[in-house]
Design a protein around this motif. Structure first.
Motif, short mmCIF file in Angstrom:
data_model
loop_
_atom_site.label_atom_id
_atom_site.label_comp_id
_atom_site.label_asym_id
_atom_site.label_seq_id
_atom_site.Cartn_x
_atom_site.Cartn_y
_atom_site.Cartn_z
N ASP A 179 -7.91 -9.87 2.67
CA ASP A 179 -6.47 -9.59 2.74
C ASP A 179 -5.67 -10.59 1.91
N ASN A 183 -3.29 -9.52 -1.18
CA ASN A 183 -1.84 -9.72 -0.99
C ASN A 183 -1.24 -10.70 -2.00
N ASP A 260 -9.62 -1.79 -3.04
CA ASP A 260 -8.80 -1.94 -1.83
C ASP A 260 -7.41 -2.47 -2.17
N ASP A 261 -7.16 -2.70 -3.47
CA ASP A 261 -5.86 -3.12 -3.97
C ASP A 261 -5.40 -2.10 -5.02
N ASN A 264 -0.36 1.78 -8.04
CA ASN A 264 0.45 2.99 -7.83
C ASN A 264 1.66 2.98 -8.75
N LYS A 268 4.14 -0.74 -5.72
CA LYS A 268 4.12 -1.33 -4.38
C LYS A 268 2.79 -2.02 -4.11
N ASP A 269 2.84 -3.05 -3.30
CA ASP A 269 1.62 -3.73 -2.86
C ASP A 269 1.00 -2.94 -1.72
N ILE A 270 -0.26 -2.55 -1.90
CA ILE A 270 -0.97 -1.77 -0.89
C ILE A 270 -2.24 -2.50 -0.50
N ASP A 272 -5.68 -1.82 1.40
CA ASP A 272 -6.52 -0.74 1.90
C ASP A 272 -7.86 -1.31 2.40
#
Length: 302
Positions: A179, A183, A260-261, A264, A268-270, A272
């Motif tokens: 994470d 992030n 997982d990053d 888009n 936006k920060d996603i 997953d």
């Protein structure tokens, strides 16, 4: 009297050499490797890993008999962190130099070896010099320099001190770092799509210090933390992608921070978890293009 003794000695030496010249010549021909050259002494740095794999193994034999022996030598040298190392091809191994050249020219082999060693010991490429009597000198061009290593190590210690505690399970530690990296890191689209290089995004330095990474930067960063936690792991590479493979609770799992990053259109920060510690079967269900890899190379540890 002394002159007579010297003359007699010279005559004896000449007679011995002439009489046994064929035996002497034969010995020199068969054993020229031992007469003229010995391999370098292997020196291991603090990032040397002890793992042996089905694809490559650490070796202490630096006189190869076949191509696998040569591959093991290259792995052992890169894994040790040495910048330069010499071994030699013995006369009985007639195809040795050709096999060495085949390994050097194959970038897939270079990539495969890098994925089994500590990130700080990985190399951009190999250079080999071939000398008389079959001497081969490997020179590796390292991906990480001392400045990058010092800065990344500092950042890793800081992240661990602020986010990890001894009460956490290994899975909880992996999730926390997963994470954190996602992030604090963006995928380097300029480098990926436009070939514009602004950051060292193919390395952990790009991910952890500059905030931008390609798949290699994500995977190296995760691998460095896994090494800190004492969790067995290595990287897997497909034709155009690389991710982590982790041994947890007696099972092997895939871990892909890049996917997982996801990128888009909105920017936006996603965060997953689709590729967080998943099995081989789950990976095949999710993606059969970017995550298709050579299973004759990337097998579990012995």
């Amino acid at each position: 009297m002394k002159k007579l003794i010297y003359v007699l000695i010279l005559i004896l030496i000449f007679f011995f050499t002439f009489s046994y010249r064929e035996n002497i010549l034969s010995y020199a021909t068969k054993n020229y490797e031992n007469l003229f050259f010995t391999p370098s002494k292997l020196e291991k740095n603090e990032y040397t890993r002890s793992y042996n794999f089905k694809y490559v193994q650490n070796t202490d034999t630096f006189i190869p008999n076949n191509k696998q022996d040569i591959l093991n030598i290259f792995y052992t040298v890169v894994n040790s962190g040495m910048d330069e190392f010499s071994f030699y091809c013995k006369s009985e191994y007639e195809n040795c130099l050709n096999d060495v050249n085949d390994i050097i020219k194959n970038q897939n082999i270079v990539s495969n070896i890098n994925n089994f060693v500590h990130p700080y010991n990985t190399c951009k490429d190999f250079k080999t010099d071939v000398y008389k009597y079959g001497k081969i000198t490997i020179k590796s061009n390292k991906l990480y320099d001392s400045y990058m290593i010092d800065n990344v190590n500092f950042e890793i210690e800081k992240i661990i001190n602020e986010n990890i505690n001894d009460k956490m399970t290994d899975k909880e530690k992996i999730k926390t770092i997963h994470d954190y990296i996602i992030n604090h890191t963006k995928y380097d689209q300029d480098r990926s799509d436009k070939k514009i290089i602004k950051y060292k995004s193919d390395t952990a330095f790009g991910a952890l210090k500059e905030g931008y990474a390609l798949c290699g930067g994500y995977a190296d960063s995760m691998m460095l933390f896994l090494e800190k936690f004492g969790i067995k792991n290595y990287k897997i590479a497909s034709e155009n992608h690389v991710w982590n493979y982790v041994f947890l609770d007696n099972e092997w799992y895939h871990l892909d921070l890049t996917w997982d990053d996801p990128v888009n259109k909105e920017g936006k920060d996603i965060l997953d978890y689709s590729y967080f510690l998943i099995t081989d079967k789950d990976l095949e269900k999710l993606d059969k293009s970017y995550h298709t890899y050579d299973k004759t190379v990337y097998l579990q540890l012995n």
